[in-house]
Design a protein around this motif. Structure first.
Motif, short mmCIF file in Angstrom:
data_model
loop_
_atom_site.label_atom_id
_atom_site.label_comp_id
_atom_site.label_asym_id
_atom_site.label_seq_id
_atom_site.Cartn_x
_atom_site.Cartn_y
_atom_site.Cartn_z
N ARG A 1 -23.75 8.59 -24.59
CA ARG A 1 -23.06 9.21 -23.47
C ARG A 1 -22.46 8.20 -22.50
O ARG A 1 -21.90 8.58 -21.47
CB ARG A 1 -24.03 10.12 -22.71
CG ARG A 1 -24.64 11.21 -23.60
CD ARG A 1 -25.66 12.05 -22.86
NE ARG A 1 -25.06 12.80 -21.76
CZ ARG A 1 -25.75 13.51 -20.87
NH1 ARG A 1 -27.09 13.52 -20.96
NH2 ARG A 1 -25.15 14.17 -19.92
N VAL A 2 -22.57 6.90 -22.82
CA VAL A 2 -22.08 5.87 -21.91
C VAL A 2 -21.18 4.89 -22.65
O VAL A 2 -21.19 4.79 -23.88
CB VAL A 2 -23.23 5.09 -21.23
CG1 VAL A 2 -24.10 6.02 -20.41
CG2 VAL A 2 -24.06 4.34 -22.28
N MET A 3 -20.38 4.17 -21.87
CA MET A 3 -19.66 3.00 -22.36
C MET A 3 -19.95 1.85 -21.40
O MET A 3 -20.40 2.07 -20.26
CB MET A 3 -18.17 3.27 -22.49
CG MET A 3 -17.45 3.66 -21.22
SD MET A 3 -15.71 4.11 -21.58
CE MET A 3 -15.05 4.30 -19.92
N LEU A 4 -19.69 0.62 -21.84
CA LEU A 4 -19.97 -0.56 -21.05
C LEU A 4 -18.67 -1.18 -20.57
O LEU A 4 -17.70 -1.28 -21.33
CB LEU A 4 -20.74 -1.59 -21.88
CG LEU A 4 -22.07 -1.14 -22.49
CD1 LEU A 4 -22.63 -2.23 -23.41
CD2 LEU A 4 -23.07 -0.82 -21.40
N VAL A 5 -18.65 -1.59 -19.30
CA VAL A 5 -17.48 -2.27 -18.74
C VAL A 5 -17.96 -3.59 -18.14
O VAL A 5 -18.85 -3.60 -17.28
CB VAL A 5 -16.77 -1.42 -17.68
CG1 VAL A 5 -15.63 -2.21 -17.05
CG2 VAL A 5 -16.24 -0.12 -18.30
#
Length: 254
Positions: free
Chosen positions: A92-96
């Protein structure tokens, strides 16, 4: 906003967000860009864990933006991602990467990155369905007067200092959003919930230790109640590294 990030001397916070929201950039030209590609961009990269192994189940991006000279700035190379995420939340997440790793809801689009002449930057994201479906803003107010004015309604000491410094020109600042519920994790931090039109319920974190010692860190996120678990995970990620509280901002001493 994590205080240890290398690019934080160039961040501005929510004081600038209202103007940005009124002038949202166009949709991305290419799929996966998550920005307009003109003044800011998210470039796909591969994050690595503490052992140097590629993280293949979470998409990762590096944030870039144009500085006041029109040159692209990116804070690299990326460091290892060492946070431990619940297995159920990884999808449910992405990394920036912006000098440190930030969690962003997967599939959200970068809405703006405002960089100005006084070295201030505000970064915002929106849900695919627009601000009505969810949004988040991350930043730090570097402009001293802006920081003092934005923080004053929530910190009594700052309100007193602002009144004393203003003299006959005193005009009591009002909170941009009236808190429904406010807590103070320490003497230099507030967390409060509020509502605004055409938006899910919002939660904001503000960390301020005064003009003499530092700047104003801020983070806000709005998500539907059904996504509370995701909201809380991302909120904790963005607020886990506050400035050291060297001056009590929550009370006034005579």
């Amino acid at each position: 906003m994590r205080a240890g990030r290398g690019w934080m001397a160039g961040l501005a916070g929510l004081f600038f967000v209202v103007a940005a929201a009124a002038q949202m950039p166009p949709e991305p030209v290419t799929k996966g860009d998550y920005g307009n590609g003109k003044d800011f961009r998210l470039t796909p990269i591969v994050a690595k864990d503490s052992a140097g192994k590629p993280i293949t189940d979470i998409p990762a991006f590096e944030l870039g933006y144009r500085d006041v000279d029109g040159l692209w700035f990116e804070q690299g190379p990326p460091t290892p991602f060492t946070d431990v995420l619940p297995k159920a939340m990884r999808a449910r997440v992405m990394l920036v990467f912006d000098g440190g790793w930030s969690l962003v809801p997967r599939g959200w689009k970068m809405a703006y990155a405002m960089f100005t002449g006084d070295s201030t930057l505000a970064v915002g994201y929106e849900a695919p369905g627009g601000r009505r479906a969810g949004w988040m803003n991350d930043g730090m107010v570097v402009c001293a007067g802006c920081a003092e004015g934005y923080a004053a309604p929530y910190f009594p000491r700052t309100m007193r200092d602002l009144r004393n410094d203003s003299g006959d020109d005193w005009e009591k600042p009002r909170p941009q959003h009236r808190p429904l519920h406010l807590t103070r994790p320490d003497g230099c931090t507030v967390v409060f919930d509020y509502r605004m039109p055409h938006s899910p319920p919002a939660r904001e974190w503000m960390n301020y230790i005064g003009l003499q010692y530092g700047v104003l860190l801020s983070f806000a996120i709005a998500m539907p109640a059904s996504d509370k678990d995701l909201r809380d995970l991302i909120f904790a990620n963005h607020t886990s590294d506050p400035q050291t509280c060297v001056v009590r901002q929550d009370r006034v001493r005579g």
